[in-house]
Design an enzyme around this catalytic site. Structure first.
Site, PDB file in Angstrom:
ATOM      1  N   PHE A 151       0.810  -1.222   0.000  1.00 43.33           N
ATOM      2  CA  PHE A 151       0.000   0.000   0.000  1.00 43.33           C
ATOM      3  C   PHE A 151       0.845   1.274   0.000  1.00 43.33           C
ATOM      4  O   PHE A 151       0.367   2.342  -0.341  1.00 43.33           O
ATOM      5  CB  PHE A 151      -0.927   0.013   1.231  1.00 43.33           C
ATOM      6  CG  PHE A 151      -0.220   0.402   2.498  1.00 43.33           C
ATOM      7  CD1 PHE A 151      -0.066   1.741   2.831  1.00 43.33           C
ATOM      8  CD2 PHE A 151       0.328  -0.552   3.347  1.00 43.33           C
ATOM      9  CE1 PHE A 151       0.604   2.116   3.989  1.00 43.33           C
ATOM     10  CE2 PHE A 151       0.999  -0.194   4.500  1.00 43.33           C
ATOM     11  CZ  PHE A 151       1.144   1.154   4.822  1.00 43.33           C
ATOM     12  N   LYS A 175      -1.640  -6.795  -9.171  1.00 44.35           N
ATOM     13  CA  LYS A 175      -2.605  -6.970  -8.066  1.00 44.35           C
ATOM     14  C   LYS A 175      -2.191  -5.992  -6.960  1.00 44.35           C
ATOM     15  O   LYS A 175      -1.372  -6.319  -6.110  1.00 44.35           O
ATOM     16  CB  LYS A 175      -2.566  -8.417  -7.561  1.00 44.35           C
ATOM     17  CG  LYS A 175      -3.826  -8.912  -6.905  1.00 44.35           C
ATOM     18  CD  LYS A 175      -4.270  -8.148  -5.681  1.00 44.35           C
ATOM     19  CE  LYS A 175      -3.431  -8.424  -4.455  1.00 44.35           C
ATOM     20  NZ  LYS A 175      -3.708  -7.440  -3.372  1.00 44.35           N
ATOM     21  N   CYS A 283       9.562   1.500   3.207  1.00 42.69           N
ATOM     22  CA  CYS A 283      10.488   0.393   3.499  1.00 42.69           C
ATOM     23  C   CYS A 283      11.917   0.916   3.645  1.00 42.69           C
ATOM     24  O   CYS A 283      12.790   0.209   4.115  1.00 42.69           O
ATOM     25  CB  CYS A 283      10.432  -0.653   2.401  1.00 42.69           C
ATOM     26  SG  CYS A 283      11.023  -0.008   0.857  1.00 42.69           S
ATOM     27  N   GLU A 385       9.504  -4.337  12.646  1.00 35.15           N
ATOM     28  CA  GLU A 385       9.268  -3.175  11.768  1.00 35.15           C
ATOM     29  C   GLU A 385       7.979  -2.508  12.226  1.00 35.15           C
ATOM     30  O   GLU A 385       6.910  -3.117  12.173  1.00 35.15           O
ATOM     31  CB  GLU A 385       9.128  -3.647  10.317  1.00 35.15           C
ATOM     32  CG  GLU A 385       8.871  -2.507   9.360  1.00 35.15           C
ATOM     33  CD  GLU A 385       8.595  -2.980   7.939  1.00 35.15           C
ATOM     34  OE1 GLU A 385       7.831  -3.947   7.763  1.00 35.15           O
ATOM     35  OE2 GLU A 385       9.138  -2.368   7.000  1.00 35.15           O
TER      36      GLU A 385
HETATM   37  P1  NAD Z   1       1.434  -6.793   2.864  1.00 39.64           P
HETATM   38  O1  NAD Z   1       2.453  -7.863   2.888  1.00 39.64           O
HETATM   39  O2  NAD Z   1       0.351  -6.825   3.883  1.00 39.64           O
HETATM   40  O3  NAD Z   1       0.696  -6.775   1.448  1.00 39.64           O
HETATM   41  C1  NAD Z   1       1.414  -6.656   0.245  1.00 39.64           C
HETATM   42  C2  NAD Z   1       0.601  -7.258  -0.883  1.00 39.64           C
HETATM   43  O4  NAD Z   1       0.489  -8.670  -0.676  1.00 39.64           O
HETATM   44  C3  NAD Z   1      -0.822  -6.736  -0.986  1.00 39.64           C
HETATM   45  O5  NAD Z   1      -1.142  -6.553  -2.339  1.00 39.64           O
HETATM   46  C4  NAD Z   1      -1.648  -7.864  -0.377  1.00 39.64           C
HETATM   47  O6  NAD Z   1      -2.976  -7.912  -0.847  1.00 39.64           O
HETATM   48  C5  NAD Z   1      -0.860  -9.078  -0.821  1.00 39.64           C
HETATM   49  N1  NAD Z   1      -1.032 -10.290  -0.003  1.00 39.64           N
HETATM   50  C6  NAD Z   1      -1.441 -10.384   1.279  1.00 39.64           C
HETATM   51  N2  NAD Z   1      -1.423 -11.696   1.678  1.00 39.64           N
HETATM   52  C7  NAD Z   1      -0.982 -12.410   0.624  1.00 39.64           C
HETATM   53  C8  NAD Z   1      -0.720 -13.791   0.411  1.00 39.64           C
HETATM   54  N3  NAD Z   1      -0.937 -14.710   1.373  1.00 39.64           N
HETATM   55  N4  NAD Z   1      -0.250 -14.174  -0.791  1.00 39.64           N
HETATM   56  C9  NAD Z   1      -0.026 -13.272  -1.768  1.00 39.64           C
HETATM   57  N5  NAD Z   1      -0.234 -11.941  -1.621  1.00 39.64           N
HETATM   58  C10 NAD Z   1      -0.714 -11.521  -0.440  1.00 39.64           C
HETATM   59  O7  NAD Z   1       2.225  -5.392   2.908  1.00 39.64           O
HETATM   60  P2  NAD Z   1       1.647  -3.926   3.053  1.00 39.64           P
HETATM   61  O8  NAD Z   1       1.140  -3.729   4.448  1.00 39.64           O
HETATM   62  O9  NAD Z   1       0.730  -3.607   1.923  1.00 39.64           O
HETATM   63  O10 NAD Z   1       2.986  -3.067   2.820  1.00 39.64           O
HETATM   64  C11 NAD Z   1       3.880  -2.748   3.837  1.00 39.64           C
HETATM   65  C12 NAD Z   1       5.064  -3.692   3.844  1.00 39.64           C
HETATM   66  O11 NAD Z   1       5.720  -3.693   2.586  1.00 39.64           O
HETATM   67  C13 NAD Z   1       6.123  -3.278   4.850  1.00 39.64           C
HETATM   68  O12 NAD Z   1       6.603  -4.426   5.495  1.00 39.64           O
HETATM   69  C14 NAD Z   1       7.203  -2.656   3.987  1.00 39.64           C
HETATM   70  O13 NAD Z   1       8.500  -2.673   4.543  1.00 39.64           O
HETATM   71  C15 NAD Z   1       7.125  -3.511   2.783  1.00 39.64           C
HETATM   72  N6  NAD Z   1       7.732  -2.860   1.638  1.00 39.64           N
HETATM   73  C16 NAD Z   1       8.906  -3.357   1.175  1.00 39.64           C
HETATM   74  C17 NAD Z   1       9.543  -2.750   0.101  1.00 39.64           C
HETATM   75  C18 NAD Z   1      10.842  -3.285  -0.428  1.00 39.64           C
HETATM   76  O14 NAD Z   1      11.210  -2.908  -1.530  1.00 39.64           O
HETATM   77  N7  NAD Z   1      11.551  -4.135   0.276  1.00 39.64           N
HETATM   78  C19 NAD Z   1       8.966  -1.624  -0.499  1.00 39.64           C
HETATM   79  C20 NAD Z   1       7.758  -1.148   0.005  1.00 39.64           C
HETATM   80  C21 NAD Z   1       7.149  -1.788   1.066  1.00 39.64           C
END
Ligand code: NAD
Length: 498
Positions: A151, A175, A283, A385
């Site tokens: 998000f 997605k 992140c 985190e």
């Molecule tokens: P999240 O893991 O909750 O969701 C990310 C995506 O995964 C969403 O589209 C969600 O619908 C999907 N998802 C959820 N459960 C799933 C499953 N079981 N299988 C497949 N897809 C699934 O993350 P968030 O809360 O949207 O984002 C924040 C997180 O993202 C933080 O931990 C942040 O550090 C990380 N992030 C990492 C980077 C990087 O480049 N390393 C960049 C941005 C954000």
């Protein structure tokens, strides 16, 4: 009735099945439901994958220069519409408009980078690898790729993935998270306006079940994921077990080390922006400050306290605010609970933003800035985190201890050092266990022509986002050995080139 944000399938907006579930999309500054989003089921997944599979071979046959031109036009169209896209982004995410524009700009730069596709996609060639033999390699598209995004960067992260995937000749299905669905839809439409054929870039809204349905689909060949580490691990294992190409990027706990010889004002400036910008929902946010030695630690804590107390929180429409609300009520609750664990564990909460209230925005998901001193490595606020406006000061005795601390953390996304000593900075960059290092730079996000990716639990897979790695990720190599000679003869031993 709130507006319904649809999917984008086969070149058109698609509301999905009439009886399909819907998700709430909030305006985080007011707490109101701003819109609803359609949640995709099997039918939408099937339609998007089938449109992608059908359209992909013809797109792959378009020459790379023409594919690159679509990226150039897309970059221009997004640039032309940057203000309206940023507004839609801030409305659903809550981040400040300048910050939204900056992330969109970072995404545009990926389109600009992949406009070099004719060069980036060139293979290798060896004339005369043996007698009458030439050898060459070529890069061919993987097929149908899926991007699953978090998000916190509704524009930039889809744009890390879609341009390289598409310019390499793949079809791409995004997605996005259900909390911030408007911008991905706008991006897909701008790519269509730039000349992309229907079916090459689709957007399917939904949650975990939709994402899993896409990963498991037999006609999906590659999965690029960015999100939290627990989900990244699962996605990596799931896609790999099905034999698919996969890269999965996870969470972070980024440290910023301040040495006794650092320019302390620059370090404080860097820390405040990197810890509290976007409410810490990045992140690459810095969530741990590591001053080295007691004297600099006391000075840093004092200077930070004054600066952090003065930070202004507000809605994106308030141009004087420095950061906005968290994305959802759940995110707010989670951050407040984590701050509570820090207090209970004995860390000193020297700036307490927990009770921040904004007149006229009482139901918004705001958390004011929190600053902890004397945090230790065994505390949950250090290990986890937080993803909120919370900075922890962990005091280190010497340089070695600071390197060990940052390197020993489960995550290894970004890390920075502030110092005036070039040799020490160089040793730090060499030794520290993290994927992206800043020297007197608080958020060392590489530009589009370098790769973005962390180490350890921050990334699973071998190839980074954007940069030349992205071209490798979205293509398969084929190597050809060719002999142009009328009489080759028979060989029974392992072929050797003479
Ligand atoms: P999240 O893991 O909750 O969701 C990310 C995506 O995964 C969403 O589209 C969600 O619908 C999907 N998802 C959820 N459960 C799933 C499953 N079981 N299988 C497949 N897809 C699934 O993350 P968030 O809360 O949207 O984002 C924040 C997180 O993202 C933080 O931990 C942040 O550090 C990380 N992030 C990492 C980077 C990087 O480049 N390393 C960049 C941005 C954000």
């Amino acid at each position: 009735m709130p507006d319904l944000i649809p999917h984008y399938i086969a070149g058109q907006r698609d509301p999905g099945a009439p009886d399909a579930p819907r998700g709430n999309v909030f305006n985080p500054a007011t707490g109101e439901v701003a819109a609803e989003v359609a949640i995709a089921g099997r039918g939408e997944i099937e339609r998007a994958v089938s449109a992608a599979r059908t359209a992909q071979p013809a797109w792959a046959a378009v020459n790379p220069q023409r594919r690159a031109r679509v990226m150039m036009r897309a970059a221009q169209l997004i640039t032309d519409r940057i203000d309206s896209v940023a507004r839609a982004l801030s409305h659903e995410h809550g981040k400040m408009l300048d910050d939204a524009r900056a992330e969109i700009q970072r995404g545009i730069e990926v389109c600009e980078f992949v406009a070099g596709a004719p060069h980036l996609l060139k293979g290798e060639f060896t004339a005369g690898a043996g007698r009458d033999i030439d050898m060459y390699s070529m890069r061919q598209p993987v097929g149908v790729g899926v991007g699953i995004t978090p998000f916190n960067f509704p524009a930039m992260i889809p744009l890390w993935m879609a341009p390289p995937a598409i310019v390499c000749g793949n079809a791409f299905i995004l997605k996005p998270p259900d909390r911030v669905p408007s911008v991905p839809l706008l991006l897909a439409e701008l790519f269509a306006e730039a000349g992309l054929p229907a079916g090459i870039f689709s957007v399917i809204n939904g949650r975990s079940a939709t994402a899993e349905g896409l990963i498991d689909h037999p006609d999906v060949d590659a999965v690029s994921f960015v999100g939290s580490t627990p989900v990244a691990r699962k996605v990596y294992a799931r896609a790999a077990s099905l034999g698919k190409r996969v890269q999965a990027f996870g969470g972070a706990k980024n440290h910023l080390v301040v040495l006794p010889d650092a320019d302390i004002d620059a370090a404080v400036d860097g820390l405040v922006g990197a810890a509290y910008g976007s409410a810490g929902e990045r992140c690459m946010s810095v969530s741990v400050a590591v001053p080295v030695g007691k004297e600099i630690a006391d000075r840093l804590a004092n200077a930070l306290r004054h600066r952090v107390e003065a930070l202004r929180v507000g809605p994106y429409t308030d141009e004087t605010a420095e950061f906005g609300p968290l994305v959802s009520p759940e995110a707010k609750r989670r951050v407040l609970e984590l701050v509570e664990t820090g207090v209970a564990a004995g860390a000193e909460l020297i700036v307490d933003g927990r009770d921040t209230r904004l007149q006229g925005h009482e139901r918004g998901f705001f958390v004011g800035p929190c600053l902890f001193d004397r945090v230790t490595a065994d505390m949950e606020i250090y290990r986890t985190e937080i993803f909120g406006p919370v900075l922890s000061i962990v005091r280190a005795g010497d340089f070695h201890e600071a390197v060990q601390l940052a390197s020993g953390h489960e995550y290894g996304n970004g890390v920075s050092i502030y110092t005036r000593d070039g040799a020490t900075a160089r040793a730090f960059a060499d030794r520290v266990a993290a994927g992206m290092v800043g020297i007197n730079v608080p958020i060392p996000v590489p530009l589009a022509y370098y790769g973005f990716g962390g180490w350890k639990a921050s990334a699973f897979g071998d190839l980074n986002q954007h940069g030349t790695d992205s071209i490798r990720f979205w293509t398969r190599t084929k190597t050809v050995t060719a002999r142009w000679q009328s009489q080759a003869g028979t060989e029974f031993s392992m072929p050797q080139l003479r």
